[in-house]
Design a protein around this motif. Structure first.
Motif, PDB file in Angstrom:
ATOM      1  N   PRO A 117       0.809  -1.222   0.000  1.00  0.00           N
ATOM      2  CA  PRO A 117       0.000   0.000   0.000  1.00  0.00           C
ATOM      3  C   PRO A 117       0.845   1.278   0.000  1.00  0.00           C
ATOM      4  CG  PRO A 117      -0.846  -1.578   1.592  1.00  0.00           C
ATOM      5  CD  PRO A 117       0.466  -2.119   1.101  1.00  0.00           C
ATOM      6  N   CYS A 118       0.420   2.209  -0.824  1.00  0.00           N
ATOM      7  CA  CYS A 118       1.124   3.482  -0.952  1.00  0.00           C
ATOM      8  C   CYS A 118       0.183   4.492  -1.597  1.00  0.00           C
ATOM      9  CB  CYS A 118       2.377   3.309  -1.809  1.00  0.00           C
ATOM     10  SG  CYS A 118       2.027   2.797  -3.500  1.00  0.00           S
ATOM     11  N   PRO A 119       0.511   5.768  -1.482  1.00  0.00           N
ATOM     12  CA  PRO A 119      -0.318   6.772  -2.164  1.00  0.00           C
ATOM     13  C   PRO A 119      -0.233   6.587  -3.680  1.00  0.00           C
ATOM     14  CG  PRO A 119       1.142   7.799  -0.553  1.00  0.00           C
ATOM     15  CD  PRO A 119       1.569   6.370  -0.685  1.00  0.00           C
ATOM     16  N   MET A 120      -1.358   6.766  -4.351  1.00  0.00           N
ATOM     17  CA  MET A 120      -1.407   6.661  -5.810  1.00  0.00           C
ATOM     18  C   MET A 120      -2.256   7.799  -6.348  1.00  0.00           C
ATOM     19  SD  MET A 120      -1.980   2.638  -6.655  1.00  0.00           S
ATOM     20  CE  MET A 120      -2.881   2.133  -5.209  1.00  0.00           C
ATOM     21  N   LEU A 121      -1.934   8.225  -7.544  1.00  0.00           N
ATOM     22  CA  LEU A 121      -2.708   9.253  -8.211  1.00  0.00           C
ATOM     23  C   LEU A 121      -2.840   8.866  -9.666  1.00  0.00           C
ATOM     24  CD1 LEU A 121      -4.042  12.089  -8.276  1.00  0.00           C
ATOM     25  CD2 LEU A 121      -1.751  13.001  -8.779  1.00  0.00           C
ATOM     26  N   MET A 122      -4.062   8.796 -10.141  1.00  0.00           N
ATOM     27  CA  MET A 122      -4.320   8.541 -11.552  1.00  0.00           C
ATOM     28  C   MET A 122      -4.990   9.779 -12.119  1.00  0.00           C
ATOM     29  SD  MET A 122      -6.429   5.519 -13.342  1.00  0.00           S
ATOM     30  CE  MET A 122      -6.364   5.314 -15.086  1.00  0.00           C
ATOM     31  N   ILE A 123      -4.445  10.286 -13.182  1.00  0.00           N
ATOM     32  CA  ILE A 123      -4.964  11.518 -13.772  1.00  0.00           C
ATOM     33  C   ILE A 123      -5.705  11.183 -15.054  1.00  0.00           C
ATOM     34  CG2 ILE A 123      -4.320  13.740 -14.768  1.00  0.00           C
ATOM     35  CD1 ILE A 123      -1.893  13.689 -12.876  1.00  0.00           C
ATOM     36  N   GLN A 124      -6.886  11.759 -15.200  1.00  0.00           N
ATOM     37  CA  GLN A 124      -7.696  11.631 -16.401  1.00  0.00           C
ATOM     38  C   GLN A 124      -7.927  13.033 -16.967  1.00  0.00           C
ATOM     39  OE1 GLN A 124      -8.899   8.925 -17.940  1.00  0.00           O
ATOM     40  NE2 GLN A 124      -8.329   7.355 -16.473  1.00  0.00           N
ATOM     41  N   PRO A 125      -8.312  13.136 -18.228  1.00  0.00           N
ATOM     42  CA  PRO A 125      -8.457  14.455 -18.845  1.00  0.00           C
ATOM     43  C   PRO A 125      -9.530  15.352 -18.216  1.00  0.00           C
ATOM     44  CG  PRO A 125      -8.647  12.714 -20.494  1.00  0.00           C
ATOM     45  CD  PRO A 125      -8.511  12.055 -19.164  1.00  0.00           C
ATOM     46  N   THR A 126     -10.601  14.756 -17.698  1.00  0.00           N
ATOM     47  CA  THR A 126     -11.674  15.542 -17.086  1.00  0.00           C
ATOM     48  C   THR A 126     -12.157  14.833 -15.828  1.00  0.00           C
ATOM     49  OG1 THR A 126     -13.497  14.438 -18.229  1.00  0.00           O
ATOM     50  CG2 THR A 126     -12.468  16.320 -19.380  1.00  0.00           C
ATOM     51  N   ILE A 127     -12.876  15.579 -14.997  1.00  0.00           N
ATOM     52  CA  ILE A 127     -13.462  14.989 -13.800  1.00  0.00           C
ATOM     53  C   ILE A 127     -14.464  13.905 -14.191  1.00  0.00           C
ATOM     54  CG2 ILE A 127     -14.993  15.447 -11.833  1.00  0.00           C
ATOM     55  CD1 ILE A 127     -13.577  18.165 -11.574  1.00  0.00           C
ATOM     56  N   GLU A 128     -15.247  14.175 -15.227  1.00  0.00           N
ATOM     57  CA  GLU A 128     -16.248  13.199 -15.677  1.00  0.00           C
ATOM     58  C   GLU A 128     -15.580  11.908 -16.144  1.00  0.00           C
ATOM     59  OE1 GLU A 128     -16.160  16.435 -16.784  1.00  0.00           O
ATOM     60  OE2 GLU A 128     -17.786  17.141 -15.500  1.00  0.00           O
ATOM     61  N   THR A 129     -14.497  12.018 -16.880  1.00  0.00           N
ATOM     62  CA  THR A 129     -13.770  10.836 -17.349  1.00  0.00           C
ATOM     63  C   THR A 129     -13.218  10.055 -16.164  1.00  0.00           C
ATOM     64  OG1 THR A 129     -13.145  12.005 -19.370  1.00  0.00           O
ATOM     65  CG2 THR A 129     -11.905  10.030 -18.850  1.00  0.00           C
ATOM     66  N   ALA A 130     -12.679  10.758 -15.191  1.00  0.00           N
ATOM     67  CA  ALA A 130     -12.136  10.106 -14.006  1.00  0.00           C
ATOM     68  C   ALA A 130     -13.236   9.381 -13.225  1.00  0.00           C
ATOM     69  CB  ALA A 130     -11.446  11.136 -13.111  1.00  0.00           C
ATOM     70  N   GLN A 131     -14.374  10.033 -13.055  1.00  0.00           N
ATOM     71  CA  GLN A 131     -15.478   9.407 -12.335  1.00  0.00           C
ATOM     72  C   GLN A 131     -15.986   8.177 -13.080  1.00  0.00           C
ATOM     73  OE1 GLN A 131     -17.998  12.877 -12.004  1.00  0.00           O
ATOM     74  NE2 GLN A 131     -17.312  13.294  -9.911  1.00  0.00           N
ATOM     75  N   ASP A 132     -16.100   8.278 -14.396  1.00  0.00           N
ATOM     76  CA  ASP A 132     -16.562   7.160 -15.211  1.00  0.00           C
ATOM     77  C   ASP A 132     -15.590   5.987 -15.124  1.00  0.00           C
ATOM     78  OD1 ASP A 132     -18.395   6.017 -17.246  1.00  0.00           O
ATOM     79  OD2 ASP A 132     -16.594   6.125 -18.512  1.00  0.00           O
ATOM     80  N   PHE A 133     -14.294   6.263 -15.243  1.00  0.00           N
ATOM     81  CA  PHE A 133     -13.287   5.194 -15.170  1.00  0.00           C
ATOM     82  C   PHE A 133     -13.323   4.539 -13.795  1.00  0.00           C
ATOM     83  CE2 PHE A 133      -9.068   3.348 -14.688  1.00  0.00           C
ATOM     84  CZ  PHE A 133      -8.911   2.697 -15.898  1.00  0.00           C
ATOM     85  N   SER A 134     -13.449   5.354 -12.770  1.00  0.00           N
ATOM     86  CA  SER A 134     -13.498   4.817 -11.415  1.00  0.00           C
ATOM     87  C   SER A 134     -14.703   3.900 -11.217  1.00  0.00           C
ATOM     88  CB  SER A 134     -13.551   5.976 -10.414  1.00  0.00           C
ATOM     89  OG  SER A 134     -13.673   5.475  -9.107  1.00  0.00           O
ATOM     90  N   LYS A 135     -15.872   4.344 -11.667  1.00  0.00           N
ATOM     91  CA  LYS A 135     -17.105   3.570 -11.463  1.00  0.00           C
ATOM     92  C   LYS A 135     -17.181   2.343 -12.368  1.00  0.00           C
ATOM     93  CE  LYS A 135     -19.774   7.561  -9.992  1.00  0.00           C
ATOM     94  NZ  LYS A 135     -20.714   8.580 -10.436  1.00  0.00           N
ATOM     95  N   ARG A 136     -16.812   2.521 -13.640  1.00  0.00           N
ATOM     96  CA  ARG A 136     -16.993   1.431 -14.603  1.00  0.00           C
ATOM     97  C   ARG A 136     -15.833   0.446 -14.684  1.00  0.00           C
ATOM     98  NH1 ARG A 136     -17.846   1.443 -19.633  1.00  0.00           N
ATOM     99  NH2 ARG A 136     -16.434   3.084 -20.215  1.00  0.00           N
ATOM    100  N   ARG A 137     -14.624   0.899 -14.356  1.00  0.00           N
ATOM    101  CA  ARG A 137     -13.465   0.034 -14.546  1.00  0.00           C
ATOM    102  C   ARG A 137     -12.789  -0.380 -13.242  1.00  0.00           C
ATOM    103  NH1 ARG A 137     -11.288   0.252 -19.649  1.00  0.00           N
ATOM    104  NH2 ARG A 137     -10.311  -1.675 -18.982  1.00  0.00           N
ATOM    105  N   ILE A 138     -12.542   0.578 -12.365  1.00  0.00           N
ATOM    106  CA  ILE A 138     -11.801   0.245 -11.135  1.00  0.00           C
ATOM    107  C   ILE A 138     -12.693  -0.438 -10.116  1.00  0.00           C
ATOM    108  CG2 ILE A 138     -10.490   1.189  -9.197  1.00  0.00           C
ATOM    109  CD1 ILE A 138      -9.525   3.391 -11.130  1.00  0.00           C
ATOM    110  N   ALA A 139     -13.858   0.138  -9.828  1.00  0.00           N
ATOM    111  CA  ALA A 139     -14.739  -0.423  -8.790  1.00  0.00           C
ATOM    112  C   ALA A 139     -15.108  -1.889  -9.042  1.00  0.00           C
ATOM    113  CB  ALA A 139     -15.980   0.441  -8.634  1.00  0.00           C
ATOM    114  N   PRO A 140     -15.501  -2.278 -10.267  1.00  0.00           N
ATOM    115  CA  PRO A 140     -15.832  -3.691 -10.473  1.00  0.00           C
ATOM    116  C   PRO A 140     -14.624  -4.632 -10.325  1.00  0.00           C
ATOM    117  CG  PRO A 140     -16.746  -2.349 -12.251  1.00  0.00           C
ATOM    118  CD  PRO A 140     -15.827  -1.473 -11.454  1.00  0.00           C
ATOM    119  N   SER A 141     -13.436  -4.084 -10.517  1.00  0.00           N
ATOM    120  CA  SER A 141     -12.235  -4.939 -10.425  1.00  0.00           C
ATOM    121  C   SER A 141     -11.862  -5.208  -8.994  1.00  0.00           C
ATOM    122  CB  SER A 141     -11.069  -4.261 -11.148  1.00  0.00           C
ATOM    123  OG  SER A 141     -11.339  -4.180 -12.522  1.00  0.00           O
TER     124      SER A 141
END
Length: 104
Positions: free
Chosen positions: A80-104
């Protein structure tokens, strides 16, 4: 007592622990690096102590997002460590988080 993280490559972690969700994968179930072997070296370079920077130049739709999800999963689970993932927009980041990261 604090111990260093185990000597485990990211690709080995993914092959053992990553499950592909049915919501985002054409082939849900256990991750298998052998399905896209070119991803192994990229993943394993990321937690190689001899490597300072990893640069990937590739075409689109070849699994870069899946590599990132594997890296995030590895560090969440193993080291465990701090991580930062940058996306082009807040909407893109929220979508990636909900659709790709959360289910994984």
């Amino acid at each position: 007592m604090v111990a260093p993280p185990p000597d485990l490559k990211i690709s080995d972690w993914a092959d053992q622990y990553r499950k592909l969700p049915k919501e985002t994968s054409a082939e849900p179930g256990q991750w298998r690096t052998e399905r896209a072997p070119y991803q192994r070296r990229i993943m394993d370079s990321i937690n190689d102590p001899e490597v300072e920077k990893v640069v990937v130049m590739s075409s689109s739709q070849v699994g870069k997002s899946e590599i990132v999800i594997n890296v995030m999963g590895y560090y969440i689970d193993v080291d465990p460590c701090p991580m930062l993932m940058i996306q082009p927009t807040i909407e893109t980041a929220q979508d990636f988080s909900k659709r790709r990261i959360a289910p994984s």
